[in-house]
Scaffold this active site. Structure first.
Site, PDB file in Angstrom:
ATOM      1  N   CYS A  55       0.641  -0.907   0.030  1.00  0.00           N
ATOM      2  CA  CYS A  55       0.034  -0.130   0.152  1.00  0.00           C
ATOM      3  C   CYS A  55       0.052   1.068   0.303  1.00  0.00           C
ATOM      4  O   CYS A  55       0.476   2.142  -0.551  1.00  0.00           O
ATOM      5  CB  CYS A  55      -1.382   0.184   1.129  1.00  0.00           C
ATOM      6  SG  CYS A  55      -1.883  -1.816   1.354  1.00  0.00           S
ATOM      7  N   LYS A 130      -5.093   3.039   7.971  1.00  0.00           N
ATOM      8  CA  LYS A 130      -5.791   4.008   8.709  1.00  0.00           C
ATOM      9  C   LYS A 130      -4.319   5.444   8.971  1.00  0.00           C
ATOM     10  O   LYS A 130      -4.704   6.453   9.835  1.00  0.00           O
ATOM     11  CB  LYS A 130      -4.360   3.684  10.385  1.00  0.00           C
ATOM     12  CG  LYS A 130      -5.050   2.560  10.520  1.00  0.00           C
ATOM     13  CD  LYS A 130      -6.400   1.761  10.509  1.00  0.00           C
ATOM     14  CE  LYS A 130      -7.189   0.962  11.036  1.00  0.00           C
ATOM     15  NZ  LYS A 130      -6.532   0.047   9.912  1.00  0.00           N
ATOM     16  N   SER A 477     -12.678  -5.401   9.000  1.00  0.00           N
ATOM     17  CA  SER A 477     -12.192  -4.957   7.518  1.00  0.00           C
ATOM     18  C   SER A 477     -13.323  -4.683   6.395  1.00  0.00           C
ATOM     19  O   SER A 477     -14.732  -4.726   6.535  1.00  0.00           O
ATOM     20  CB  SER A 477     -11.148  -6.044   6.847  1.00  0.00           C
ATOM     21  OG  SER A 477     -10.605  -5.646   5.453  1.00  0.00           O
TER      22      SER A 477
END
Length: 561
Positions: A55, A130, A477
């Protein structure tokens, strides 16, 4: 020395102006400043680069592009780092307890560097989910001109001529445990699902939060809908570097943009996209940082009038890269604006209103199937359903796509940890009609409020998606789907009713009545609660111990300040 400094430099001037600040200038010369740079707006560029996860593995290059944009337009960009963790790697382990905690560490660290170094503006670049609310919380606290840049979505892998992603791997684990596939096929899915850089490829939490932030006006148009490795994403970074200087010039700050109306726009777009339940938690926390009053009731109110239009994974057919290819979310936002579902007068980081940004947006191409028209929605109202009842006096968050049904009654199978539940799902203990109860996984009980992707994916892989339900004081999730209810508050660790559920009790979930109830008398519930004793803390030192002591309820966003 430089005189008559622009008032827009009120933060950096404190650090570097005047004869007495010569030591500060000496330090900055060593990192590349020259005489001219001391008279420029200093822009902090918060990079969440890390080789911990795909990511974020490319964000170092995006930070350099952002610095180019700042420097080419009269500012001085300074790159600094903050952390990221990987949910996808830590999912289902003890390490996942640090996931939500990382949101607070990111917010605190970005605020710390910006506050210490006296930067006049901020561009933050995030990838894993996050990162995004963490950066926005810091922006709201600092209230200095700021822009968020999304690192971009990953391209899908391909297995048997079908798009696959990280959730495909989790579900393949359940299929293997159920003897539906062999080890060779599990290995094949594992090997091709993550082909390179970028955030998880469905409308999971990362893409959900990026879209919410764009809808809120804190990212440039379509920043949320670009491939991680693309010319468009590089241009987005350069433009962000230029745009933050414009914000400084105009005196536009995050709290001018992050208004109550802007949060309502974010909620609307999240619903239309069929986004992650984590959006509820993160938007509440971001609103708290921005001094905006936002509650669970706002999600219910907006959800009654906003339909789900996007046929995206996990419950739909398409990956986010396919939405990128047809124009991203700006055409969707134009549809919602024209229907009166968005506040067009909200200010954005372009310096213009949302309506002005969307004025010339072209519609989606004819024949596309990803975004459905308003008169043929996938679901006529929100998939994010806030439940109350004797099991959730302060609220819980259900993800009801409609495909699972709207009500479920079953017999509780109670587990005091995610690991214990996952073992019983995989070994066949869980049967049709069961309600899996996973408790002591809340913000304080975990601590850290882990995501239950491993159990929900195992349920789907076992073919039980419509046959069982799963409820928890933990989170889900963005990749979770099925009949799932999370964020149950008060959580079990603080004596919420979830703590006294026993295996064999009957539980009813009713999305129509927005209720989550334990089928016991009030007297029996009161009797059990009187006998309940709080477990000892699982951690007594370190980050998780500190977090447990200060974190608030999930119904308030699990905030720590």
């Amino acid at each position: 020395m430089i005189k008559n400094i622009d008032l827009t430099r009120k933060h950096s001037a404190v650090v570097i102006d005047g004869y007495e600040r010569a030591p500060s200038r000496a330090m900055l010369r060593a990192v590349g400043f020259n005489d001219d740079d001391f008279g420029k707006n200093q822009i902090g560029i918060a990079s969440t680069w890390s080789m911990v996860t795909p990511c974020n593995m490319h964000i170092d290059k995006l930070a350099l592009k952002t610095q180019e944009g700042v420097d080419a337009n009269g500012g001085k960009g300074v790159i600094f780092g903050t952390i990221t963790i990987s949910d996808g790697i830590s999912m289902g382990t003890e390490g996942m307890k640090y996931s939500l905690v990382s949101r607070e560490v990111i917010a605190d660290s970005v605020e710390t560097v910006m506050g210490c170094e006296g930067f006049d503006g901020l561009v933050a670049i995030g990838g894993c989910d996050k990162n995004m609310p963490g950066c926005l919380i810091a922006m709201a606290r600092l209230n200095r001109p700021s822009i968020f840049v999304y690192g971009g979505t990953i391209l899908p892998g391909c297995h048997k001529e079908k798009n696959v992603d990280i959730v495909s791997v989790f579900e393949a684990v359940g299929q293997f445990a159920n003897h539906k596939i062999k080890s060779d096929e599990l290995k094949d899915v594992e090997s091709c699902a993550i082909p390179g850089a970028g955030s998880c490829g469905g409308m999971y939490t990362a893409n959900t939060m990026a879209s919410a932030i764009e809808a809120m006006g804190m990212s440039l148009p379509n920043s949320s809908m670009q491939a991680a490795i693309s010319v468009e994403k590089e241009v987005d970074c350069v433009n962000a570097g230029k745009a933050v200087l414009n914000l400084i010039k105009q005196g536009i700050k995050p709290k001018d943009i992050m208004t109550r109306k802007a949060f309502e726009n974010a909620i609307t777009v999240v619903i239309a996209l069929g986004g992650s339940t984590n959006a509820v938690l993160h938007l509440l926390a971001m609103a708290h940082a921005a001094d905006v009053k936002l509650t669970l009731a706002d999600f219910t109110r907006i959800g009654k009038r906003v339909p789900v239009l996007a046929d995206l994974k996990p419950s739909g057919r398409f990956v986010t890269a396919e939405l990128v290819a047809i124009g991203g979310i700006t055409p969707l936002m134009k549809i919602l604006l024209d229907a009166g579902l968005l506040h067009g007068d909200c200010l954005t980081v372009t310096g213009k209103t949302l309506s002005e940004n969307l004025k010339d947006v072209k519609p989606y191409p004819d024949g596309q199937q990803i975004i459905q028209p308003l008169n043929r929605p996938i679901k006529k109202n929100s998939h994010l359903v806030i439940l109350y009842g004797n099991l959730a006096p302060e609220g819980a968050v259900a993800k009801i796509s409609g495909k699972e049904g709207l009500t479920f009654s079953g017999i509780a199978r109670v587990y005091d940890s995610e690991e214990a539940a996952l073992k019983k799902i995989l070994d066949g203990t869980i049967k049709k009609g069961d309600v899996i109860v996973i408790r002591y996984e809340g913000p304080r009980g975990g601590p850290g409020m882990r995501e239950m992707l491993s159990p929900t994916s195992a349920v789907m892989g076992k073919g039980l998606g419509k046959e069982v339900a799963l409820i928890t004081d933990g989170r889900f999730s963005g990749g979770s789907h099925g009949f799932v209810v999370g964020h149950i508050t008060p959580e079990a660790y603080v004596g919420g009713p979830l703590a006294i559920v026993k295996t064999g009790d009957k539980i009813t979930i009713d999305a129509l009545k927005q209720q989550l109830n334990l089928e016991l008398s009030a007297a029996e519930i009161k009797k059990r609660l009187k006998l309940w004793k709080q477990p000892k803390p699982r951690y007594t030192r370190g980050v998780l111990s500190k977090y447990q002591k200060v974190v608030k309820s999930a119904s308030l966003g699990a905030v720590t300040d």
